[in-house]
Design a protein around this motif. Structure first.
Motif, mmCIF file in Angstrom:
data_model
loop_
_atom_site.group_PDB
_atom_site.id
_atom_site.type_symbol
_atom_site.label_atom_id
_atom_site.label_comp_id
_atom_site.label_asym_id
_atom_site.label_seq_id
_atom_site.Cartn_x
_atom_site.Cartn_y
_atom_site.Cartn_z
ATOM 1 N N GLY A 80 0.777 -1.234 0.000
ATOM 2 C CA GLY A 80 0.000 0.000 0.000
ATOM 3 C C GLY A 80 0.803 1.276 0.000
ATOM 4 O O GLY A 80 0.278 2.341 0.348
ATOM 5 N N VAL A 81 2.075 1.212 -0.393
ATOM 6 C CA VAL A 81 2.919 2.414 -0.389
ATOM 7 C C VAL A 81 3.076 3.024 -1.787
ATOM 8 O O VAL A 81 3.741 4.040 -1.944
ATOM 9 N N GLY A 82 2.469 2.399 -2.793
ATOM 10 C CA GLY A 82 2.511 2.974 -4.134
ATOM 11 C C GLY A 82 3.558 2.395 -5.056
ATOM 12 O O GLY A 82 3.988 3.064 -5.993
ATOM 13 N N LYS A 83 3.958 1.134 -4.831
ATOM 14 C CA LYS A 83 4.958 0.514 -5.712
ATOM 15 C C LYS A 83 4.487 0.479 -7.161
ATOM 16 O O LYS A 83 5.222 0.848 -8.081
ATOM 17 N N SER A 84 3.263 0.004 -7.366
ATOM 18 C CA SER A 84 2.757 -0.133 -8.729
ATOM 19 C C SER A 84 2.610 1.219 -9.408
ATOM 20 O O SER A 84 2.909 1.363 -10.603
ATOM 21 N N THR A 85 2.162 2.219 -8.666
ATOM 22 C CA THR A 85 2.027 3.566 -9.233
ATOM 23 C C THR A 85 3.373 4.084 -9.702
ATOM 24 O O THR A 85 3.495 4.650 -10.791
ATOM 25 N N VAL A 86 4.400 3.899 -8.883
ATOM 26 C CA VAL A 86 5.746 4.337 -9.257
ATOM 27 C C VAL A 86 6.254 3.522 -10.444
ATOM 28 O O VAL A 86 6.820 4.081 -11.397
ATOM 29 N N ALA A 87 6.062 2.205 -10.411
ATOM 30 C CA ALA A 87 6.560 1.348 -11.488
ATOM 31 C C ALA A 87 5.940 1.729 -12.833
ATOM 32 O O ALA A 87 6.639 1.862 -13.847
ATOM 33 N N VAL A 88 4.627 1.915 -12.838
ATOM 34 C CA VAL A 88 3.914 2.246 -14.078
ATOM 35 C C VAL A 88 4.355 3.604 -14.622
ATOM 36 O O VAL A 88 4.649 3.758 -15.815
ATOM 37 N N ASN A 89 4.421 4.605 -13.755
ATOM 38 C CA ASN A 89 4.798 5.945 -14.205
ATOM 39 C C ASN A 89 6.275 6.032 -14.569
ATOM 40 O O ASN A 89 6.653 6.791 -15.469
ATOM 41 N N LEU A 90 7.103 5.249 -13.894
ATOM 42 C CA LEU A 90 8.524 5.222 -14.233
ATOM 43 C C LEU A 90 8.720 4.648 -15.637
ATOM 44 O O LEU A 90 9.480 5.194 -16.453
ATOM 45 N N ALA A 91 8.022 3.542 -15.931
ATOM 46 C CA ALA A 91 8.108 2.958 -17.264
ATOM 47 C C ALA A 91 7.614 3.943 -18.322
ATOM 48 O O ALA A 91 8.248 4.123 -19.372
ATOM 49 N N ALA A 92 6.487 4.601 -18.033
ATOM 50 C CA ALA A 92 5.896 5.535 -19.000
ATOM 51 C C ALA A 92 6.783 6.750 -19.228
ATOM 52 O O ALA A 92 6.943 7.216 -20.364
ATOM 53 N N VAL A 93 7.385 7.273 -18.164
ATOM 54 C CA VAL A 93 8.204 8.482 -18.316
ATOM 55 C C VAL A 93 9.537 8.155 -18.996
ATOM 56 O O VAL A 93 10.094 8.996 -19.719
ATOM 57 N N LEU A 94 10.049 6.956 -18.799
ATOM 58 C CA LEU A 94 11.261 6.539 -19.522
ATOM 59 C C LEU A 94 11.002 6.543 -21.030
ATOM 60 O O LEU A 94 11.855 6.951 -21.817
ATOM 61 N N LYS A 95 9.809 6.097 -21.407
ATOM 62 C CA LYS A 95 9.461 6.087 -22.829
ATOM 63 C C LYS A 95 9.307 7.508 -23.362
ATOM 64 O O LYS A 95 9.659 7.784 -24.519
ATOM 65 N N LEU A 96 8.799 8.425 -22.519
ATOM 66 C CA LEU A 96 8.649 9.813 -22.943
ATOM 67 C C LEU A 96 10.007 10.499 -23.105
ATOM 68 O O LEU A 96 10.237 11.248 -24.060
ATOM 69 N N ILE A 97 10.906 10.249 -22.142
ATOM 70 C CA ILE A 97 12.225 10.895 -22.174
ATOM 71 C C ILE A 97 13.106 10.300 -23.268
ATOM 72 O O ILE A 97 13.831 11.011 -23.957
ATOM 73 N N VAL A 130 -8.488 5.760 -14.433
ATOM 74 C CA VAL A 130 -8.770 5.781 -15.873
ATOM 75 C C VAL A 130 -7.777 4.937 -16.667
ATOM 76 O O VAL A 130 -7.908 4.793 -17.883
ATOM 77 N N GLY A 131 -6.777 4.381 -15.980
ATOM 78 C CA GLY A 131 -5.825 3.497 -16.650
ATOM 79 C C GLY A 131 -4.817 4.196 -17.522
ATOM 80 O O GLY A 131 -4.315 3.628 -18.497
ATOM 81 N N THR A 132 -4.488 5.451 -17.180
ATOM 82 C CA THR A 132 -3.477 6.205 -17.926
ATOM 83 C C THR A 132 -2.484 6.798 -16.940
ATOM 84 O O THR A 132 -2.887 7.548 -16.045
ATOM 85 N N PRO A 133 -1.202 6.477 -17.056
ATOM 86 C CA PRO A 133 -0.204 7.041 -16.128
ATOM 87 C C PRO A 133 -0.280 8.564 -16.103
ATOM 88 O O PRO A 133 -0.519 9.194 -17.142
ATOM 89 N N ILE A 134 -0.071 9.161 -14.939
ATOM 90 C CA ILE A 134 -0.154 10.608 -14.791
ATOM 91 C C ILE A 134 0.824 11.322 -15.720
ATOM 92 O O ILE A 134 0.538 12.416 -16.226
ATOM 93 N N LEU A 185 3.324 -13.132 -26.085
ATOM 94 C CA LEU A 185 3.707 -11.810 -26.564
ATOM 95 C C LEU A 185 3.115 -10.760 -25.613
ATOM 96 O O LEU A 185 1.915 -10.786 -25.331
ATOM 97 N N PRO A 186 3.937 -9.849 -25.102
ATOM 98 C CA PRO A 186 3.440 -8.841 -24.163
ATOM 99 C C PRO A 186 2.362 -7.958 -24.790
ATOM 100 O O PRO A 186 2.343 -7.754 -26.018
ATOM 101 N N LEU A 187 1.462 -7.460 -23.964
ATOM 102 C CA LEU A 187 0.495 -6.462 -24.417
ATOM 103 C C LEU A 187 1.179 -5.097 -24.375
ATOM 104 O O LEU A 187 2.081 -4.863 -23.569
ATOM 105 N N THR A 188 0.733 -4.194 -25.228
ATOM 106 C CA THR A 188 1.391 -2.898 -25.343
ATOM 107 C C THR A 188 0.403 -1.748 -25.212
ATOM 108 O O THR A 188 -0.695 -1.786 -25.797
ATOM 109 N N ASN A 189 0.793 -0.741 -24.443
ATOM 110 C CA ASN A 189 0.052 0.522 -24.365
ATOM 111 C C ASN A 189 1.041 1.631 -24.042
ATOM 112 O O ASN A 189 2.017 1.407 -23.303
ATOM 113 N N HIS A 190 0.809 2.808 -24.592
ATOM 114 C CA HIS A 190 1.698 3.964 -24.395
ATOM 115 C C HIS A 190 3.137 3.647 -24.800
ATOM 116 O O HIS A 190 4.084 4.204 -24.257
#
Length: 302
Positions: free
Chosen positions: A65-82, A272-276, A119-124
């Motif tokens: 309950g400390v937000g591991k998944s939130t950090v993991a998801v947003n970290l992956a998404a922001v790496l793709k953005l950068i 909504v299923g979209t990283p911040i 085969l992995p699923l893909t989004n963003h």
């Protein structure tokens, strides 16, 4: 009553003795100790890379309950953005409570290639794999340890990732079989520890960190989640749970990489299923995640 107390004392002494024997491994070893250790090592799995995957980063905490998944998801998404030219993967190893399907808005079942690999699923732009893709959304996983390990092996070795520059691994709470299997089977580049500033969370996170230290897994740093709330009128940062993370940082010799607020915007992005970092690319939280990602990549390069 005296008999019960005696039995309890004997049990406590037994556990203390057992813990002491594990903690002191490696010091004052006799030839017999070394021989036993060598025999044990023969039965351990050999670490081997996941084909095509370069860097594997664990997101972990002893506490739930400390937000591991939130950090993991947003970290992956922001790496793709950068780094849009980089290939990013996200592996959810929480068999009992997978969160990636919801947070990444992915609900299909993976297909198999000609080699019978998933085969992995893909989004963003992120390749994702989770146990949540393989079971109905309204079903619970009621498995014993052996079945969990078999499922984890499938997630590690029966997924065709292709080329992945950074694989972010979201782990379950605790320091159990899942963590040990990951560490013993695949090369871990480093771990990010997630905690909130409460004493209870700090204590459990510290215990979790000791496992990685004993197993020589580099601790990249600490992410402090739910660190504060920002007053909507004066924009003052209000600490809710104290400042215990600073002491944890000192004790572990690990840097606090980021401190995220308790933020309703993040909560809505999960729903909504979209990283911040994708939903609001110009938000302060997105800039914080960008800063976090850059620090992690710099740490891996050094």
């Amino acid at each position: 009553m005296e008999l019960i107390k005696t039995n309890r004392l004997q049990l406590v002494k037994c556990f203390r003795s057992l813990y002491s024997s594990f903690s002191s491994a490696g010091s004052n070893q006799t030839k017999e100790d070394i021989r036993k250790a060598n025999l044990l090592a023969r039965g351990l799995p050999k670490v081997k890379p996941i084909p095509g995957v370069k860097e594997i980063i664990l997101v972990s905490s002893g506490k739930g309950g400390v937000g591991k998944s939130t950090v993991a998801v947003n970290l992956a998404a922001v790496l793709k953005l950068i780094f849009p030219h980089k290939h990013i993967g996200l592996l959810d190893t929480d068999v009992f409570g997978p969160s990636v399907p919801l947070m990444m808005n992915l609900h299909d079942t993976p297909v198999l290639n000609k080699d019978n690999m998933m085969l992995p699923l893909t989004n963003h732009g992120i390749k994702c794999m989770s146990m949540g893709f393989l079971i109905p959304e309204d079903s619970s996983v009621v498995w014993r340890g052996l079945m969990v390990m078999q499922a984890l092996n499938k997630l590690m070795w029966q997924v065709h990732w292709g080329t992945i520059d950074y694989l972010i691994v979201d782990t379950p709470p605790g320091t159990g079989d899942t963590h040990l299997s990951l560490i013993q089977n695949i090369p871990i580049s480093g771990v990010i520890l997630i905690t909130t500033p409460q004493t209870a969370s700090i204590q459990v996170t510290k215990r979790g960190a000791s496992m990685f230290q004993k197993l020589n897994i580099p601790i990249i740093g600490i992410v402090e989640n739910m660190s504060y709330v920002k007053c909507t009128s004066c924009l003052e940062k209000i600490k809710l749970f104290g400042t215990g993370t600073s002491k944890l940082s000192e004790d572990l010799g690990a840097t606090i990489l980021a401190s995220f607020p308790l933020n309703d915007e993040i909560n809505k992005s999960v729903d909504v299923g979209t990283p911040i970092v994708v939903l609001n690319k110009d938000s302060e939280t997105t800039f914080q995640f960008q800063n976090l990602a850059e620090k992690i990549v710099k740490n891996l390069i050094m």
